[in-house]
Design a protein around this motif. Structure first.
Motif, PDB file in Angstrom:
ATOM      1  N   ARG A  87     -11.949   3.129  -9.924  1.00  0.00           N
ATOM      2  CA  ARG A  87     -12.525   1.944  -9.298  1.00  0.00           C
ATOM      3  C   ARG A  87     -12.726   2.235  -7.826  1.00  0.00           C
ATOM      4  N   LEU A  88     -13.944   2.052  -7.358  1.00  0.00           N
ATOM      5  CA  LEU A  88     -14.244   2.262  -5.947  1.00  0.00           C
ATOM      6  C   LEU A  88     -13.835   1.026  -5.148  1.00  0.00           C
ATOM      7  N   GLU A  89     -13.217   1.231  -4.023  1.00  0.00           N
ATOM      8  CA  GLU A  89     -12.856   0.112  -3.149  1.00  0.00           C
ATOM      9  C   GLU A  89     -14.062  -0.358  -2.341  1.00  0.00           C
ATOM     10  N   LYS A  90     -14.947   0.571  -1.990  1.00  0.00           N
ATOM     11  CA  LYS A  90     -16.177   0.227  -1.273  1.00  0.00           C
ATOM     12  C   LYS A  90     -17.322   1.016  -1.892  1.00  0.00           C
ATOM     13  N   GLY A  91     -18.495   0.397  -1.946  1.00  0.00           N
ATOM     14  CA  GLY A  91     -19.678   1.096  -2.429  1.00  0.00           C
ATOM     15  C   GLY A  91     -19.789   1.087  -3.943  1.00  0.00           C
ATOM     16  N   THR A  92     -20.789   1.825  -4.426  1.00  0.00           N
ATOM     17  CA  THR A  92     -21.053   1.897  -5.860  1.00  0.00           C
ATOM     18  C   THR A  92     -21.350   3.342  -6.251  1.00  0.00           C
ATOM     19  N   PHE A  93     -21.198   3.625  -7.530  1.00  0.00           N
ATOM     20  CA  PHE A  93     -21.594   4.932  -8.048  1.00  0.00           C
ATOM     21  C   PHE A  93     -23.115   4.998  -8.051  1.00  0.00           C
ATOM     22  N   ARG A  94     -23.651   6.124  -7.673  1.00  0.00           N
ATOM     23  CA  ARG A  94     -25.100   6.325  -7.662  1.00  0.00           C
ATOM     24  C   ARG A  94     -25.527   6.849  -9.019  1.00  0.00           C
ATOM     25  N   MET A  95     -26.281   6.041  -9.703  1.00  0.00           N
ATOM     26  CA  MET A  95     -26.655   6.361 -11.068  1.00  0.00           C
ATOM     27  C   MET A  95     -28.075   6.909 -11.133  1.00  0.00           C
ATOM     28  N   PRO A  96     -28.315   7.817 -12.074  1.00  0.00           N
ATOM     29  CA  PRO A  96     -29.669   8.360 -12.236  1.00  0.00           C
ATOM     30  C   PRO A  96     -30.589   7.348 -12.913  1.00  0.00           C
ATOM     31  N   ALA A  97     -31.864   7.467 -12.631  1.00  0.00           N
ATOM     32  CA  ALA A  97     -32.849   6.656 -13.350  1.00  0.00           C
ATOM     33  C   ALA A  97     -32.963   7.226 -14.763  1.00  0.00           C
ATOM     34  N   ALA A  98     -33.049   6.351 -15.715  1.00  0.00           N
ATOM     35  CA  ALA A  98     -33.134   6.785 -17.111  1.00  0.00           C
ATOM     36  C   ALA A  98     -34.417   6.252 -17.735  1.00  0.00           C
ATOM     37  N   LYS A  99     -34.903   6.957 -18.721  1.00  0.00           N
ATOM     38  CA  LYS A  99     -36.053   6.468 -19.477  1.00  0.00           C
ATOM     39  C   LYS A  99     -35.655   5.168 -20.166  1.00  0.00           C
ATOM     40  N   ALA A 100     -36.610   4.299 -20.354  1.00  0.00           N
ATOM     41  CA  ALA A 100     -36.333   2.970 -20.904  1.00  0.00           C
ATOM     42  C   ALA A 100     -35.629   3.020 -22.253  1.00  0.00           C
ATOM     43  N   ASP A 101     -35.939   4.005 -23.082  1.00  0.00           N
ATOM     44  CA  ASP A 101     -35.356   4.065 -24.424  1.00  0.00           C
ATOM     45  C   ASP A 101     -34.140   4.987 -24.523  1.00  0.00           C
ATOM     46  N   ALA A 102     -33.731   5.589 -23.422  1.00  0.00           N
ATOM     47  CA  ALA A 102     -32.592   6.523 -23.442  1.00  0.00           C
ATOM     48  C   ALA A 102     -31.274   5.753 -23.478  1.00  0.00           C
ATOM     49  N   THR A 103     -30.381   6.166 -24.373  1.00  0.00           N
ATOM     50  CA  THR A 103     -29.052   5.555 -24.433  1.00  0.00           C
ATOM     51  C   THR A 103     -28.037   6.330 -23.611  1.00  0.00           C
ATOM     52  N   SER A 104     -28.354   7.615 -23.329  1.00  0.00           N
ATOM     53  CA  SER A 104     -27.447   8.429 -22.520  1.00  0.00           C
ATOM     54  C   SER A 104     -28.238   9.510 -21.788  1.00  0.00           C
ATOM     55  N   ILE A 105     -27.587  10.070 -20.787  1.00  0.00           N
ATOM     56  CA  ILE A 105     -28.140  11.174 -20.011  1.00  0.00           C
ATOM     57  C   ILE A 105     -27.081  12.270 -19.973  1.00  0.00           C
ATOM     58  N   GLN A 106     -27.483  13.508 -20.201  1.00  0.00           N
ATOM     59  CA  GLN A 106     -26.535  14.607 -20.107  1.00  0.00           C
ATOM     60  C   GLN A 106     -26.482  15.091 -18.665  1.00  0.00           C
ATOM     61  N   LEU A 107     -25.259  15.239 -18.143  1.00  0.00           N
ATOM     62  CA  LEU A 107     -25.050  15.691 -16.774  1.00  0.00           C
ATOM     63  C   LEU A 107     -24.480  17.097 -16.753  1.00  0.00           C
ATOM     64  N   LYS A 108     -24.761  17.822 -15.685  1.00  0.00           N
ATOM     65  CA  LYS A 108     -24.118  19.113 -15.436  1.00  0.00           C
ATOM     66  C   LYS A 108     -22.754  18.846 -14.809  1.00  0.00           C
ATOM     67  N   ALA A 109     -21.900  19.852 -14.834  1.00  0.00           N
ATOM     68  CA  ALA A 109     -20.567  19.723 -14.223  1.00  0.00           C
ATOM     69  C   ALA A 109     -20.688  19.408 -12.738  1.00  0.00           C
ATOM     70  N   SER A 110     -21.634  20.042 -12.058  1.00  0.00           N
ATOM     71  CA  SER A 110     -21.808  19.796 -10.627  1.00  0.00           C
ATOM     72  C   SER A 110     -22.256  18.364 -10.368  1.00  0.00           C
ATOM     73  N   GLU A 111     -23.084  17.813 -11.252  1.00  0.00           N
ATOM     74  CA  GLU A 111     -23.530  16.432 -11.093  1.00  0.00           C
ATOM     75  C   GLU A 111     -22.382  15.460 -11.315  1.00  0.00           C
ATOM     76  N   LEU A 112     -21.515  15.774 -12.271  1.00  0.00           N
ATOM     77  CA  LEU A 112     -20.334  14.951 -12.491  1.00  0.00           C
ATOM     78  C   LEU A 112     -19.446  14.973 -11.253  1.00  0.00           C
ATOM     79  N   ALA A 113     -19.234  16.140 -10.687  1.00  0.00           N
ATOM     80  CA  ALA A 113     -18.393  16.258  -9.494  1.00  0.00           C
ATOM     81  C   ALA A 113     -18.969  15.447  -8.336  1.00  0.00           C
ATOM     82  N   ARG A 114     -20.268  15.554  -8.126  1.00  0.00           N
ATOM     83  CA  ARG A 114     -20.899  14.790  -7.040  1.00  0.00           C
ATOM     84  C   ARG A 114     -20.843  13.292  -7.313  1.00  0.00           C
ATOM     85  N   LEU A 115     -21.027  12.892  -8.568  1.00  0.00           N
ATOM     86  CA  LEU A 115     -20.949  11.486  -8.931  1.00  0.00           C
ATOM     87  C   LEU A 115     -19.559  10.932  -8.616  1.00  0.00           C
TER      88      LEU A 115
END
Length: 117
Positions: free
Chosen positions: A78-106
């Motif tokens: 839980r973030l005390e300030k701010g929000t997680f920056r989420m990727p834009a997803a296609k309208a019909d996509a239920t999930s997005i696959q992330l790389k390890a580096s993207e997870l770390a940055r997220l």
């Protein structure tokens, strides 16, 4: 000299996949309900050992569900300030696959290729 792996090295060597659910998730959900969501909503096997990420509607809470050899494990942030920056997803996509580096940055709050500058 000790050499720590770079984020690029992690991307190459990570055998576990990381899937981010694109729709907001009720953060009151626990192990079993999230596992059903992975199976029925995202279409993946929750026992695969992959990481499944869920973000709340306000984007200030994140849960990661994974199977850890003998049971489910749930990681919650839980973030005390701010929000997680989420990727834009296609309208019909239920999930997005992330790389390890993207997870770390997220998790650090820096986002990934989708970060607002």
């Amino acid at each position: 000299m000790l050499r720590l792996p770079s984020l690029g090295d992690l991307d190459q060597g990570l055998r576990v996949r990381v899937y981010l659910c694109t729709s907001p998730t009720d953060m009151r959900k626990g192990f079993d309900t999230l596992a059903v969501l992975v199976r029925d909503g995202l279409g993946y096997d929750p026992l695969s050992g992959h990481l499944f990420l869920f973000v709340g509607r306000r984007r200030d809470r994140l849960k990661i569900l994974y199977w850890d050899r003998d049971g489910y494990a749930l990681w919650y942030k839980r973030l005390e300030k701010g929000t997680f920056r989420m990727p834009a997803a296609k309208a019909d996509a239920t999930s997005i696959q992330l790389k390890a580096s993207e997870l770390a940055r997220l998790l650090e709050g820096r986002g990934g290729r989708w970060a607002r500058r």
